[in-house]
Design an enzyme around this catalytic site. Sequence first.
Site, PDB file in Angstrom:
ATOM      1  N   GLY A  76      22.384  -6.490  14.624  1.00  0.00           N
ATOM      2  CA  GLY A  76      22.999  -7.335  13.616  1.00  0.00           C
ATOM      3  C   GLY A  76      22.016  -8.202  12.864  1.00  0.00           C
ATOM      4  N   THR A  77      21.069  -8.799  13.578  1.00  0.00           N
ATOM      5  CA  THR A  77      20.117  -9.704  12.930  1.00  0.00           C
ATOM      6  C   THR A  77      19.289  -8.980  11.882  1.00  0.00           C
ATOM      7  OG1 THR A  77      19.986 -11.228  14.800  1.00  0.00           O
ATOM      8  CG2 THR A  77      18.103 -11.179  13.311  1.00  0.00           C
ATOM      9  N   ASN A 153      31.813 -15.974  14.759  1.00  0.00           N
ATOM     10  CA  ASN A 153      31.376 -15.700  16.126  1.00  0.00           C
ATOM     11  C   ASN A 153      31.725 -16.823  17.098  1.00  0.00           C
ATOM     12  OD1 ASN A 153      29.216 -16.844  14.314  1.00  0.00           O
ATOM     13  ND2 ASN A 153      28.251 -17.270  16.290  1.00  0.00           N
ATOM     14  N   GLN A 181      30.956  -9.529  14.590  1.00  0.00           N
ATOM     15  CA  GLN A 181      32.014  -9.846  15.545  1.00  0.00           C
ATOM     16  C   GLN A 181      33.318  -9.124  15.246  1.00  0.00           C
ATOM     17  OE1 GLN A 181      31.893 -11.314  18.347  1.00  0.00           O
ATOM     18  NE2 GLN A 181      29.887 -12.291  18.252  1.00  0.00           N
ATOM     19  N   ALA A 202      26.027  -2.687  17.749  1.00  0.00           N
ATOM     20  CA  ALA A 202      26.718  -1.888  18.762  1.00  0.00           C
ATOM     21  C   ALA A 202      27.082  -2.682  20.005  1.00  0.00           C
ATOM     22  CB  ALA A 202      25.852  -0.686  19.147  1.00  0.00           C
ATOM     23  N   THR A 239      10.776   5.232  13.083  1.00  0.00           N
ATOM     24  CA  THR A 239      11.434   6.375  13.711  1.00  0.00           C
ATOM     25  C   THR A 239      12.836   5.998  14.172  1.00  0.00           C
ATOM     26  OG1 THR A 239       9.291   7.200  14.468  1.00  0.00           O
ATOM     27  CG2 THR A 239      11.252   8.091  15.547  1.00  0.00           C
ATOM     28  N   CYS A 327      22.464 -17.111  19.790  1.00  0.00           N
ATOM     29  CA  CYS A 327      21.247 -17.199  18.984  1.00  0.00           C
ATOM     30  C   CYS A 327      20.869 -18.645  18.687  1.00  0.00           C
ATOM     31  CB  CYS A 327      21.425 -16.433  17.676  1.00  0.00           C
ATOM     32  SG  CYS A 327      21.669 -14.664  17.918  1.00  0.00           S
TER      33      CYS A 327
END
Length: 381
Positions: A76-77, A153, A181, A202, A239, A327
């Site tokens: 997400g970040t 959140n 969220q 995820a 990658t 966070c």
Amino acid sequence: MSIPASQRIFLDNNSTTRPLDEVVDLVAEQYRTHYANPGSSHAEGRQARRVLEDARELLASLLGAKPQEVIFTSGGTESINLAIQGFLTGAPGEIALPAGEHPATVNTIRRLASRGIKQTVIPLDAEGRLRAETLSQLHWDQIQLVTLLLAHNETGVIQDIAPLAAICEEKKIPLHLDCVQAIGKIPFHFQDSGATAVSLAAHKFHGPRGAGALIVKEGARLHPQIAGGHQERGKRAGTEPVALAAGMARALECANRDREQRTQHVTNLRDHLQQGLSEHCSPVVINGSQQQRLPNTLNISFPGLDGEALLISLDLAGISCSLGSACASGSRDPAPVLLAMGCEERIYRSAVRLSLSFLNTSEEIEEAICRISRVVNQLRS
């Protein structure tokens, strides 16, 4: 005396969730069998590429997007950083956002101040919802990007973004939704949302940590932020994590398949938890809208107590929860969203976030009510 791990109750699912066993098995199998670089032209590379593209197609179909609109990221970040910095590449202007957004958004914008990017704050009401009547007062001719949490959140409040999306479409301003969220907990359809870009992770819906995505509307101009190869159609070098992408797609597939049952289950548990705490350790205050919120989230204050002291005591009692965003842990500042909602000091200083998942049981919630009530009443006495 510490509580054995088997007797602890995990109520911090907005920070992360336990990955499903079938997701763990799938990721492990992909690491064993499709370990090749998906950018390689040999047979093993082509096989890995097929797994990656299958995951992309599945993710897109589940979210109402096109496969070419899905950019895989590390979480997400990174997705939020890519969206905000990727859209703000021209002359200095303004970015509009509500108060109390996630640190990934706030700190990214703070770093852009040196480039002349300014903030325009969209006010919230006492329940944490956008004050739609204030939208017409913004300086839309100066705004280059709008970003906000679809579901908060910390409070779980779900925003009605339709009025904002309509203005952004009319003014041709990109709209970024932080859906970290929301996705996996409530229905979401990218094309119907009106958003230009959407971030997801995820590990918020029982998928693998280290996997996320940014969905970007086809045709939108997004400047890449990582220098390197041409992966992800030149938008995100590096990658691609084939196994993690496959695990993320599987986790979201499970979430969508079982959403009705999961939603009913966690809603019942959360409401029972809220009622039990209200009865056994009053006074309590529920922060944020109780009608427009995630089914798993309870932000609750215990006036007269200190949130940090309460958190430590609950941990010792075997209850895992938080004051808010993981966070922002380590900060003693009150939650910005509670300040933006106009909460009194006795409310925001005593707030904790209890966030459930469908893996929690009725027996756990009964026990949680007993333990939390006991701790709260002991601290008050």
